[in-house]
Design an enzyme around this catalytic site. Sequence first.
Site, PDB file in Angstrom:
ATOM      1  N   ARG A 150      47.699  46.058  15.176  1.00 43.94           N
ATOM      2  CA  ARG A 150      46.339  45.509  15.178  1.00 43.94           C
ATOM      3  C   ARG A 150      46.297  44.137  14.513  1.00 43.94           C
ATOM      4  NH1 ARG A 150      44.138  50.656  11.972  1.00 43.94           N
ATOM      5  NH2 ARG A 150      45.862  51.528  13.170  1.00 43.94           N
ATOM      6  N   ASP A 197      52.381  49.687   8.190  1.00 45.41           N
ATOM      7  CA  ASP A 197      52.733  50.283   9.478  1.00 45.41           C
ATOM      8  C   ASP A 197      51.608  50.124  10.513  1.00 45.41           C
ATOM      9  OD1 ASP A 197      54.328  51.547  11.296  1.00 45.41           O
ATOM     10  OD2 ASP A 197      54.006  53.580  10.501  1.00 45.41           O
ATOM     11  N   LYS A 211      58.522  54.179   7.942  1.00 45.11           N
ATOM     12  CA  LYS A 211      58.281  55.417   8.689  1.00 45.11           C
ATOM     13  C   LYS A 211      59.292  56.479   8.274  1.00 45.11           C
ATOM     14  CE  LYS A 211      56.550  53.353  13.018  1.00 45.11           C
ATOM     15  NZ  LYS A 211      55.237  53.981  13.084  1.00 45.11           N
TER      16      LYS A 211
HETATM   17  N1  BES Z   1      53.819  51.566  16.822  1.00 42.43           N
HETATM   18  C1  BES Z   1      53.047  52.506  16.111  1.00 42.43           C
HETATM   19  C2  BES Z   1      52.298  53.476  17.022  1.00 42.43           C
HETATM   20  C3  BES Z   1      53.142  54.392  17.852  1.00 42.43           C
HETATM   21  C4  BES Z   1      53.399  55.676  17.426  1.00 42.43           C
HETATM   22  C5  BES Z   1      53.628  54.004  19.072  1.00 42.43           C
HETATM   23  C6  BES Z   1      54.140  56.543  18.199  1.00 42.43           C
HETATM   24  C7  BES Z   1      54.376  54.865  19.855  1.00 42.43           C
HETATM   25  C8  BES Z   1      54.627  56.147  19.414  1.00 42.43           C
HETATM   26  C9  BES Z   1      52.013  51.792  15.229  1.00 42.43           C
HETATM   27  O1  BES Z   1      52.373  50.544  14.780  1.00 42.43           O
HETATM   28  C10 BES Z   1      51.816  52.634  14.024  1.00 42.43           C
HETATM   29  O2  BES Z   1      52.730  52.729  13.253  1.00 42.43           O
HETATM   30  N2  BES Z   1      50.643  53.204  13.877  1.00 42.43           N
HETATM   31  C11 BES Z   1      50.322  54.032  12.782  1.00 42.43           C
HETATM   32  C12 BES Z   1      48.982  53.592  12.260  1.00 42.43           C
HETATM   33  C13 BES Z   1      48.643  54.122  10.911  1.00 42.43           C
HETATM   34  C14 BES Z   1      49.568  53.578   9.845  1.00 42.43           C
HETATM   35  C15 BES Z   1      47.215  53.749  10.595  1.00 42.43           C
HETATM   36  C16 BES Z   1      50.292  55.471  13.274  1.00 42.43           C
HETATM   37  O3  BES Z   1      49.925  55.694  14.429  1.00 42.43           O
HETATM   38  O4  BES Z   1      50.686  56.358  12.531  1.00 42.43           O
HETATM   39 ZN    ZN Z   2      53.726  49.534  15.958  1.00 42.80          ZN
HETATM   40 MG    MG Z   3      53.442  50.642  12.909  1.00 43.46          MG
END
Ligand code: BES
Ligand code: ZN
Ligand code: MG
Length: 499
Positions: free
Chosen positions: A352, A348, A278
């Site tokens: 899921r 990331d 990230k």
């Molecule tokens: N844990 C994150 C989602 C998240 C984002 C939770 C902000 C709380 C606050 C999740 O694992 C993630 O990284 N999701 C990605 C998905 C993408 C890579 C398809 C996202 O939301 O950017």
């Molecule tokens: Zn996550």
């Molecule tokens: Mg993630």
Amino acid sequence: MLNMLKLISGELLKIKTDCLVVPVCEDVEIHDDPAIAALVESARKIKEFKGKTDDSLLFYDSSGSGFSRILFAGLGKHKKSNAESLRRLAGKCVHQAINKNLSEIVFCAPSPAKLDLTHESILTAIFEGAFLGNHVFDKYKKEKSENPLKTISVFTDAEAAKAWRHLPPRVETICKGTLLAREWVSMPSNEKQPDRLVRSMVKAAEKEDLSFSILDEKSLKQNGMGAILAVGAGSRSKPRLLILDYNPFKNKKAPKTRKIVVLVGKGVTFDSGGINLKPPASLDDMKMDMSGAASVAAILITLSRLKHRFRVVGVIPVVENMPSGEAVRPGDIIKTYSGKTVEIGNTDAEGRLILADAMSYAVKMFKPDVLIDLATLTGACVVALGEKIAGVFSTEERLAKAIVKAGDAVGEICWPMPLFDDYKKLLKSEFADINNMSSTRWGGAITAALFLSEFVERTPWAHIDIAGPAYSKKADDYCGPGGTGFGVRLLIDFLNKME
Ligand code: BES
Ligand code: ZN
Ligand code: MG
């Protein structure tokens, strides 16, 4: 020790307290007790106090009454007042009392007839807002500057106090569940690696009548949980799957029609993104990515304390998502517990993956009548609904409606979102059965939910994306900064109302 919340009645002027709180509406009198109405009369003479939301007025009383302070607190217009405005008012007043270093407080309950609410909802809301607002997370500070109150009382008429005497311990039990979840979420990731977090959950569960089992790395391998293992591969702290089982029929003959609900909670103790690391700003607060797990564990503990009517099982995958030489790569293909293969489009999108294994395990082992997962799953859901509202996706309209209704009742707002079948093609993979990443960035909360839907077979299922409301950097009226415990009061209410 359920003695923090008290329901009292009697003669107002005989109450002994450091602080008597009188809620006031800007347009009408909301108290039946003439002694309280008289106090409000005097407050209304002060020009700057109108009874608007957030208005407050503090009187020091040296006239010899039992209360040394009277705090008038604005509730706004009576037509707009509801349980949530009472929770907020109570939380704010508790905060003022804490800032004055008081040790207890007494709230005067408004009259139900005047607010179009029931006694039950008025008393519950005041207790909830006050109890939750009284929580201070200062475990890691040497200097404790805020001391929580020791007692919170609500003053009402004798009849109501008798009729609702069972309410305070029940509200206290449920809200303690919320605080338990908050503490786990606010805990830093260096103190809650998967094994440590699971042990901390088991320690709390063991004190209640809960059965548990833990799958460690070896048993995850034996069981073919390729998705959980893949996400955990990059971290030195190895993944776990925790199962908490609340079964009121454990030692009894179970009724034929016994129902079983399984709750699955996403437990990523830190989400760095993995090899798809990230960007710096998005790493902030990723200790909260186990909020679903925290709420599910806290719910099971709470159900046991409440002696809930039917069996509920918590299935909680716990991993740390880290980059390293051992980490899963984009392009890797893994085999899930269900047998389906997944191409890792993005490391990331790990939530899921671990949920896929946990949910198909839950379906196979427990054949639940209802399966609900709670997960901080997508940033896209936060873009869609903001930081206060959770998204609900369900194969059953009735189930989604019941969750939304429970959310309205407890002030944990949920909004229905579509499982739009056509978008499933966005998850197609050239090489595996499915890709964990959509081919477009649009509708990310929906494609994530559609991915999960591939792992529940025909089980009635709902997915609650709590990425927005699970955590807050800033304090709110009845929640400090950090984990919010979102989902605990919501699902306890839902399970309680379930047929
Ligand atoms: N844990 C994150 C989602 C998240 C984002 C939770 C902000 C709380 C606050 C999740 O694992 C993630 O990284 N999701 C990605 C998905 C993408 C890579 C398809 C996202 O939301 O950017
Ligand atoms: Zn996550
Ligand atoms: Mg993630």
